[in-house]
Design a protein around this motif. Structure first.
Motif, short mmCIF file in Angstrom:
data_model
loop_
_atom_site.label_atom_id
_atom_site.label_comp_id
_atom_site.label_asym_id
_atom_site.label_seq_id
_atom_site.Cartn_x
_atom_site.Cartn_y
_atom_site.Cartn_z
N ARG A 117 0.82 -1.21 0.00
CA ARG A 117 0.00 0.00 0.00
C ARG A 117 0.86 1.27 0.00
O ARG A 117 0.34 2.37 0.14
N HIS A 118 2.16 1.09 -0.16
CA HIS A 118 3.11 2.18 0.03
C HIS A 118 3.84 2.50 -1.28
O HIS A 118 3.87 1.69 -2.20
N GLN A 119 4.42 3.71 -1.32
CA GLN A 119 5.17 4.13 -2.50
C GLN A 119 6.45 3.31 -2.69
O GLN A 119 6.92 3.15 -3.81
N SER A 120 7.02 2.80 -1.59
CA SER A 120 8.26 2.02 -1.66
C SER A 120 8.01 0.62 -1.13
O SER A 120 7.46 0.45 -0.03
N ASP A 121 8.43 -0.38 -1.87
CA ASP A 121 8.16 -1.76 -1.46
C ASP A 121 9.28 -2.37 -0.62
O ASP A 121 9.18 -3.52 -0.18
N HIS A 122 10.37 -1.61 -0.39
CA HIS A 122 11.49 -2.19 0.34
C HIS A 122 11.97 -1.35 1.53
O HIS A 122 12.53 -1.88 2.47
N GLU A 123 11.72 -0.03 1.51
CA GLU A 123 12.12 0.82 2.62
C GLU A 123 11.02 0.84 3.68
O GLU A 123 9.84 0.71 3.36
N ASN A 124 11.39 1.04 4.94
CA ASN A 124 10.36 1.35 5.92
C ASN A 124 10.01 2.83 5.82
O ASN A 124 10.65 3.59 5.06
N ASP A 125 9.00 3.28 6.56
CA ASP A 125 8.53 4.65 6.41
C ASP A 125 9.61 5.67 6.78
O ASP A 125 9.75 6.71 6.13
N LEU A 126 10.37 5.40 7.83
CA LEU A 126 11.42 6.33 8.24
C LEU A 126 12.48 6.46 7.17
O LEU A 126 12.93 7.58 6.85
N GLU A 127 12.88 5.34 6.58
CA GLU A 127 13.87 5.39 5.50
C GLU A 127 13.32 6.14 4.29
O GLU A 127 14.03 6.93 3.65
N TYR A 128 12.04 5.91 3.99
CA TYR A 128 11.41 6.56 2.84
C TYR A 128 11.33 8.07 3.02
O TYR A 128 11.73 8.84 2.14
N ILE A 129 10.83 8.52 4.18
CA ILE A 129 10.67 9.95 4.40
C ILE A 129 12.03 10.64 4.49
O ILE A 129 12.18 11.81 4.10
N THR A 130 13.04 9.92 4.97
CA THR A 130 14.40 10.45 4.98
C THR A 130 14.87 10.71 3.56
O THR A 130 15.40 11.79 3.24
N ARG A 131 14.68 9.74 2.69
CA ARG A 131 15.15 9.87 1.31
C ARG A 131 14.42 10.95 0.54
O ARG A 131 15.05 11.79 -0.12
N VAL A 132 13.08 10.98 0.61
CA VAL A 132 12.33 11.94 -0.22
C VAL A 132 12.53 13.37 0.24
O VAL A 132 12.29 14.31 -0.52
N ASN A 133 13.00 13.56 1.48
CA ASN A 133 13.29 14.91 1.96
C ASN A 133 14.77 15.28 1.83
O ASN A 133 15.17 16.36 2.24
N TYR A 209 -0.57 8.09 7.42
CA TYR A 209 0.66 8.88 7.55
C TYR A 209 1.87 7.95 7.60
O TYR A 209 1.79 6.80 8.03
N GLN A 210 3.02 8.48 7.19
CA GLN A 210 4.28 7.76 7.32
C GLN A 210 4.64 7.69 8.81
O GLN A 210 4.62 8.70 9.51
N LEU A 211 4.98 6.51 9.30
CA LEU A 211 5.26 6.32 10.72
C LEU A 211 6.76 6.37 10.97
O LEU A 211 7.53 5.62 10.35
N VAL A 212 7.17 7.24 11.90
CA VAL A 212 8.61 7.47 12.13
C VAL A 212 9.04 7.14 13.56
O VAL A 212 10.23 7.15 13.86
N GLY A 213 8.09 6.87 14.45
CA GLY A 213 8.46 6.57 15.83
C GLY A 213 7.22 6.32 16.66
O GLY A 213 6.10 6.25 16.15
N ARG A 214 7.44 6.20 17.98
CA ARG A 214 6.32 5.97 18.89
C ARG A 214 6.53 6.76 20.16
O ARG A 214 7.61 6.70 20.79
N ALA A 215 5.52 7.52 20.55
CA ALA A 215 5.58 8.29 21.79
C ALA A 215 5.49 7.35 22.99
O ALA A 215 4.76 6.35 22.95
N ALA A 216 6.23 7.68 24.04
CA ALA A 216 6.17 6.88 25.26
C ALA A 216 4.96 7.23 26.10
O ALA A 216 4.58 6.48 27.01
N THR A 217 4.32 8.36 25.81
CA THR A 217 3.24 8.88 26.63
C THR A 217 1.96 9.03 25.81
O THR A 217 2.02 9.24 24.60
N PRO A 218 0.80 8.95 26.45
CA PRO A 218 -0.47 9.04 25.71
C PRO A 218 -0.83 10.49 25.39
O PRO A 218 -0.35 11.43 26.03
N VAL A 219 -1.71 10.64 24.40
CA VAL A 219 -2.28 11.96 24.10
C VAL A 219 -3.78 11.97 24.39
O VAL A 219 -4.44 12.98 24.20
N PHE A 220 -4.29 10.83 24.88
CA PHE A 220 -5.72 10.71 25.21
C PHE A 220 -5.85 9.76 26.39
O PHE A 220 -5.26 8.68 26.39
N ASP A 221 -6.60 10.18 27.41
CA ASP A 221 -6.78 9.35 28.61
C ASP A 221 -8.23 9.46 29.05
O ASP A 221 -8.59 10.35 29.83
#
Length: 296
Positions: A117-133, A209-221
């Motif tokens: 479902r992605h523009q790149s079939d071999h990079e992960n999202d972080l690698e992809y967004i790094t390259r296109v920018n 959205y392209q996924l680049v990481g994960r927050a350790a804390t919630p934004v909804f409780d």
């Protein structure tokens, strides 16, 4: 109906007033919308239930038994005259730090399941967004993404979901296309970037959205048992400044323990954000904001 500044106003039945400010999104434009929306809220007009700003428009919802939406035309015109341009914007807000494990194993595992479902079939999202920018490495991307704060411009889709633009000159804005077809799975608290906007997914679910990481804390409780959610189950609000702080796996795990024990507190400080001062020297102004965040 066209207003004097070129904005287009329309009515949605007896409950809604919709104002389209521009046909394109920009940081100054979004902040002008935020200033107008805040001012309309401050008027405390009887029967106005919600004022909802977004990136290029805003909407007002009324109780039709108490307020005729047509009666809002003059107050809206007044605020558009008051905030003629973005340079007039000054927001009383706060800056808040979110600890993020970039290049985390959970989002990496998830995104690799959806390469069809992605523009790149071999990079992960972080690698992809790094390259296109045009960054030389993922570390360089992370340094840019976390180096300057973002400002929330649009509360959207589900409770806690907040789109934000980075407070940098236009030529420094990180851009990324959304997935060709959305994922059917996204980890809770995943940090995504799509277009010029970053957001933290408040709950597990679909996403594009392209996924680049994960927050350790919630934004909804919803339970409101964490101290920072005592007054509101939603962390972010339009105009909030958000600084992502890169952390390693050990700190991520330590913060998760604090969250689970209901004793974690966000680092946050009240600030006045003045757009004219920001536009005069964006990066120096950001340094001032970060000094405010880390002041005693």
């Amino acid at each position: 109906m066209e207003l004097a500044d070129g904005a287009r106003l329309s009515y949605g039945g007896e409950e809604f007033v919709f104002v389209e400010m521009t046909e394109h999104m920009s940081l100054p434009g979004a902040l002008r919308i935020q200033a107008i929306a805040d001012a309309l809220v401050d008027l405390d007009i009887d029967g106005v239930r919600d004022v909802c700003p977004s990136n290029a428009s805003y909407m007002v919802r009324v109780d039709p038994d108490r307020c005729d939406p047509r009666s809002l035309l003059d107050p809206i015109r007044d605020q558009h005259r008051r905030f003629v341009g973005a340079d007039d914007v000054a927001l009383e807000t706060e800056i808040l730090e979110v600890p993020v494990l970039y290049d985390d194993p959970w989002t990496t595992e998830t995104v690799m399941r959806f390469r069809d479902r992605h523009q790149s079939d071999h990079e992960n999202d972080l690698e992809y967004i790094t390259r296109v920018n045009g960054f030389e490495s993922t570390d360089a991307f992370i340094a840019a993404h976390s180096g300057n704060p973002f400002i929330v411009t649009f509360m959207c889709f589900v409770p806690g979901n907040a789109e934000s633009m980075q407070l940098v000159p236009e030529e420094m804005q990180i851009q990324a296309p959304k997935y060709v077809r959305p994922r059917t799975d996204t980890p809770e608290r995943a940090l995504g970037h799509g277009g010029a906007f970053a957001t933290i997914y408040p709950a597990r679910g679909a996403g594009g959205y392209q996924l680049v990481g994960r927050a350790a804390t919630p934004v909804f409780d919803l339970s409101q048992t964490l101290p920072d959610f005592a007054a509101d189950p939603v962390l972010a609000h339009a105009g909030l400044l958000v600084k992502y702080r890169p952390i390693d796996r050990d700190e991520y795990d330590a913060v998760r323990v604090e969250v689970e024990e209901r004793r974690y507190r966000y680092l946050r400080r009240p600030v006045t954000f003045t757009l004219a001062d920001f536009l005069d020297d964006p990066l120096d102004y950001n340094r001032h904001l970060l000094e405010e965040l880390h002041s005693d």
